[in-house]
Design an enzyme around this catalytic site. Sequence first.
Site, mmCIF file in Angstrom:
data_model
loop_
_atom_site.group_PDB
_atom_site.id
_atom_site.type_symbol
_atom_site.label_atom_id
_atom_site.label_comp_id
_atom_site.label_asym_id
_atom_site.label_seq_id
_atom_site.Cartn_x
_atom_site.Cartn_y
_atom_site.Cartn_z
ATOM 1 N N LYS A 1 0.811 -1.217 0.000
ATOM 2 C CA LYS A 1 0.000 0.000 0.000
ATOM 3 C C LYS A 1 0.842 1.263 0.000
ATOM 4 C CE LYS A 1 -4.415 -1.576 1.706
ATOM 5 N NZ LYS A 1 -5.457 -1.469 2.723
ATOM 6 N N LYS B 1 -6.076 -10.861 -6.907
ATOM 7 C CA LYS B 1 -7.318 -10.971 -6.142
ATOM 8 C C LYS B 1 -8.257 -9.818 -6.484
ATOM 9 C CE LYS B 1 -6.106 -8.257 -2.095
ATOM 10 N NZ LYS B 1 -6.026 -8.024 -0.693
ATOM 11 N N LYS C 1 -10.960 -3.894 -3.623
ATOM 12 C CA LYS C 1 -11.557 -2.554 -3.670
ATOM 13 C C LYS C 1 -10.587 -1.539 -4.225
ATOM 14 C CE LYS C 1 -12.589 -3.051 0.820
ATOM 15 N NZ LYS C 1 -13.346 -3.287 2.054
#
Length: 332
Positions: A112, A195, A198
């Site tokens: 991230k 995967k 969001k």
Amino acid sequence: RPRVLSGIQPTADSFHFGNYLGALRQWVDLQRDHQPFFFIADQHAITVEHDPKVLRERTLRAAAQLLAMGIDPARSAIFVQSQVPEHSQLSWVLQCLTGFGEARRMTQFKDKSAKQGEGAASVGLFTYPILQAADILLYRPHYVPVGEDQRQHLELTRDLAQRFNHRYKKTFRLPEPYILKATAKIADLQDPTSKMSKSASSPGGIIEMLDEPSRSAKKIRSAVTDSDGEIRFDPEAKPGISNLLTIYSALTARSVSDLAEEYSGRGYGDLKKDLADVVVSFVTPFRERTLELLDDQTHLSQVLQQGADQARSVAEATLRDVYQRVGFVARS
Ligand code: TYM
């Protein structure tokens, strides 16, 4: 009854099929013979930039979706993380037990923070897994139902529990991850080796539970597959088709091998069309129920308040033990 605990971030307007099949469906099932604590991780959601108004809306939407999919407040404590201050209080104590290098090894932070550069990432994003450990350990759960991407955070949680128990006194239960292999990693429809996510998926790659059902049907029909034309379950060689079979199987309770047999020799178009129908009949009533629940925000807030009260009575007792054991002077 064994306890279970899990959480979800309110970082989108809708949950997606990865969340549902990887975790939330297990939450609903586990209610039957467990004592569940389920919460919306709004404090985790502010580790990255956010809009306060949107966060508040999404938190209520998350609550409405959980109720619509069958979380029953009579069986489960359903609450919002920030309404139970013990989470951040325990988190501080656990931060003081975590090595800097140990926190650094968490791959989610690496992923991230890579986008914005490590220097620009918040310290909250760095300590995120420690808050998650506090979320869990406060309730001394036996099981934590999550998808595969949370496994590393659960390992850290167990390490910290063990360290605390060893250094002070046995206080925490070592929680077991509850990860169902078949649906632990639902893939992106456009990029089936990644995967469904969001933050990372393109709009076409992610099926949102609250999306217009016809749009979800279209996304299924345009899912990326392969060119060998054969329908069989083989996640290595055929990730796209295998992902569709996984979703199909999860929604219909038919085995993947059964489905593969039924569709063998037929075209991908047939499989996609039938799965699109299955998805539409699943999301249509879900969406209606969620929208109805969202119409009565007073009721939603009451449910969350009641859940927070239930959660606090457990969390307070654990935190009291922790404070005593680390040597804090009790309030008189
Ligand atoms: P979050 O909000 O990203 O996701 C919620 C749940 O959905 C699962 N999931 C998936 N499962 C299978 N396939 C996918 N493609 C997929 N995408 C998401 C996640 O594994 C998760 O179970 N850090 C957590 C929230 C959290 C938490 C906790 C969880 C905070 N505190 C304490 C458990 C216990 C997270 O960001 O999940």
